[in-house]
Design an enzyme around this catalytic site. Structure first.
Site, PDB file in Angstrom:
ATOM      1  N   GLU A  38       0.865  -1.195   0.000  1.00 33.99           N
ATOM      2  CA  GLU A  38       0.000   0.000   0.000  1.00 33.99           C
ATOM      3  C   GLU A  38       0.888   1.228   0.000  1.00 33.99           C
ATOM      4  O   GLU A  38       0.931   1.991   0.959  1.00 33.99           O
ATOM      5  CB  GLU A  38      -0.953   0.008   1.213  1.00 33.99           C
ATOM      6  CG  GLU A  38      -2.014   1.114   1.122  1.00 33.99           C
ATOM      7  CD  GLU A  38      -2.695   1.438   2.450  1.00 33.99           C
ATOM      8  OE1 GLU A  38      -3.249   0.518   3.082  1.00 33.99           O
ATOM      9  OE2 GLU A  38      -2.653   2.623   2.845  1.00 33.99           O
ATOM     10  N   HIS A  98       2.184   4.694  -1.824  1.00 40.94           N
ATOM     11  CA  HIS A  98       1.512   5.676  -2.675  1.00 40.94           C
ATOM     12  C   HIS A  98       2.465   6.607  -3.410  1.00 40.94           C
ATOM     13  O   HIS A  98       3.590   6.845  -2.981  1.00 40.94           O
ATOM     14  CB  HIS A  98       0.566   6.519  -1.828  1.00 40.94           C
ATOM     15  CG  HIS A  98      -0.460   5.705  -1.104  1.00 40.94           C
ATOM     16  ND1 HIS A  98      -1.421   4.964  -1.750  1.00 40.94           N
ATOM     17  CD2 HIS A  98      -0.670   5.516   0.225  1.00 40.94           C
ATOM     18  CE1 HIS A  98      -2.185   4.363  -0.837  1.00 40.94           C
ATOM     19  NE2 HIS A  98      -1.751   4.671   0.359  1.00 40.94           N
ATOM     20  N   HIS A 121      -9.320   1.477  -0.133  1.00 38.83           N
ATOM     21  CA  HIS A 121      -8.473   2.372   0.661  1.00 38.83           C
ATOM     22  C   HIS A 121      -9.311   3.513   1.218  1.00 38.83           C
ATOM     23  O   HIS A 121     -10.273   3.941   0.589  1.00 38.83           O
ATOM     24  CB  HIS A 121      -7.355   2.916  -0.243  1.00 38.83           C
ATOM     25  CG  HIS A 121      -6.332   3.734   0.465  1.00 38.83           C
ATOM     26  ND1 HIS A 121      -6.495   5.084   0.709  1.00 38.83           N
ATOM     27  CD2 HIS A 121      -5.136   3.382   0.996  1.00 38.83           C
ATOM     28  CE1 HIS A 121      -5.422   5.525   1.355  1.00 38.83           C
ATOM     29  NE2 HIS A 121      -4.591   4.521   1.535  1.00 38.83           N
ATOM     30  N   ASP A 171       2.440   2.050   3.801  1.00 39.11           N
ATOM     31  CA  ASP A 171       1.667   3.278   3.567  1.00 39.11           C
ATOM     32  C   ASP A 171       2.603   4.457   3.301  1.00 39.11           C
ATOM     33  O   ASP A 171       2.291   5.599   3.627  1.00 39.11           O
ATOM     34  CB  ASP A 171       0.699   3.609   4.722  1.00 39.11           C
ATOM     35  CG  ASP A 171      -0.531   4.395   4.256  1.00 39.11           C
ATOM     36  OD1 ASP A 171      -0.600   4.775   3.072  1.00 39.11           O
ATOM     37  OD2 ASP A 171      -1.418   4.636   5.092  1.00 39.11           O
TER      38      ASP A 171
HETATM   39 ZN    ZN Z   1      -2.654   4.504   2.215  1.00 40.79          ZN
END
Ligand code: ZN
Length: 322
Positions: A13, A15, A160, A285
């Site tokens: 995950e 980004h 998400h 993340d």
């Molecule tokens: Zn995220």
């Protein structure tokens, strides 16, 4: 530098931002401090240097929230193709370091399904959807073409968080939003919104219509592994509509969760007891959570080496066919 575990580390995950897409972001959704912006817009050496510094072997990249989920039907399709093509090019440049989840133009669900298939045929591993789609919950039958295509192609959809619906944001959080800006986001608002969308997808029969569709939730399942017994028991009380499978059966056969931004041993053990290690995938993340926060947790994981290998990359290899 973190001690490297004895298996690859795949974080799923992670980004980035695409400049053309973020030019459409409104207000605070488009503003970040300069270092964060540098990390978000980089899909090359700077990002890889942060991966190498802590031992992240591969990032499965996805656009940051709200991605295409607030883009109107007039431009969403064209924009999706451009955004995904640019992400695909970055992955092609670093095939051992990057893989990707597609961004979907959910304003036109049929087109989102076509774009999902186009991207998966080009090597994408699934897609990520961020919160409500132009204000609508994803259990609406109009979104079924997306789930049908994901099911047919055998790829997961990652649900998400995004900033809650404006009415919820106002009623639930406005009193504390100034003093505690994250209460509406990662501290609580994201969790409530995303878990609600996921529960509604079960109640709305998405997984009855698409029994092989896999949904991934971040942040150790947005509290659902902790609550699944109570949700399941309460939903089945007298007066409820009959479902072909209970909430718990659907949750434990169609859902996967990741560790993104929630590096908690109690949360891990609870999730393992409810879902099993095979359904838990490692994620950090990045860059909203920094790589060391996730990687420094690994030496302290209270699980055997075999389970560690599954968590850190084995499950991702299997689910995402890496
Ligand atoms: Zn995220």
């Amino acid at each position: 530098m973190t001690a490297k575990p004895n298996c690859p580390v795949i974080a799923i995950e992670e980004h980035y931002w695409d400049k053309e897409l973020t030019s459409h972001y409104q207000g605070v959704e488009g503003s970040r401090d300069p270092e964060m912006l540098k990390r978000l817009y980089d899909l090359g050496d700077y990002r890889i240097s942060h991966m190498d510094a802590t031992g992240v072997d591969m990032q499965v990249l996805s656009h940051g929230a709200p991605s295409l989920q607030k883009i109107g039907a007039d431009i969403a399709g064209d924009l999706a193709r451009k955004v995904n093509d640019r992400l695909g090019e970055a992955c092609a440049k670093y095939p051992k370091r990057f893989a990707a989840f597609a961004a979907l133009p959910t304003a036109i669900p049929e087109l989102a399904a076509v774009e999902l298939e186009r991207c998966v045929k080009a090597g994408f591993k699934g897609a990520m959807i961020h919160g409500l789609a132009n204000g609508e919950f994803l259990d609406e039958p109009k979104f079924d073409p997306i789930w049908a295509t994901a099911e047919r192609l055998g790829v997961p959809i990652y649900l998400h968080p995004s900033v809650p619906h404006p009415v919820v944001a106002d009623v639930y959080y406005s009193k504390y939003a100034k003093d505690f800006p994250m209460v509406i986001r990662a501290a609580w608002g994201f969790t409530v919104e995303t878990a609600t969308i996921a529960i509604r997808m079960v109640l709305g029969g998405v997984f009855e219509r698409h029994p092989k569709m896999n949904l991934i939730l971040g942040h150790f399942g947005e509290t659902l592994p902790f609550l699944v017994w109570r949700i399941d028991q309460a939903l089945a009380r007298p007066g409820a509509k009959r479902m072909s499978r209970s909430f718990r059966e659907v949750f434990s056969s169609n859902f996967y969760v990741t560790t993104s931004g929630n590096f908690s041993n109690p949360a891990l053990l609870c999730t393992m007891m409810e879902m099993g290690i095979d359904r838990i995938l490692f994620a950090i993340d990045y860059p909203f959570v920094d790589n060391p926060d996730g990687m420094n947790w690994i030496p302290n994981l209270p699980i055997c080496n075999e389970d560690k290998v599954k968590l850190l990359s084995g499950n991702a290899k299997r689910l995402l066919k890496l």
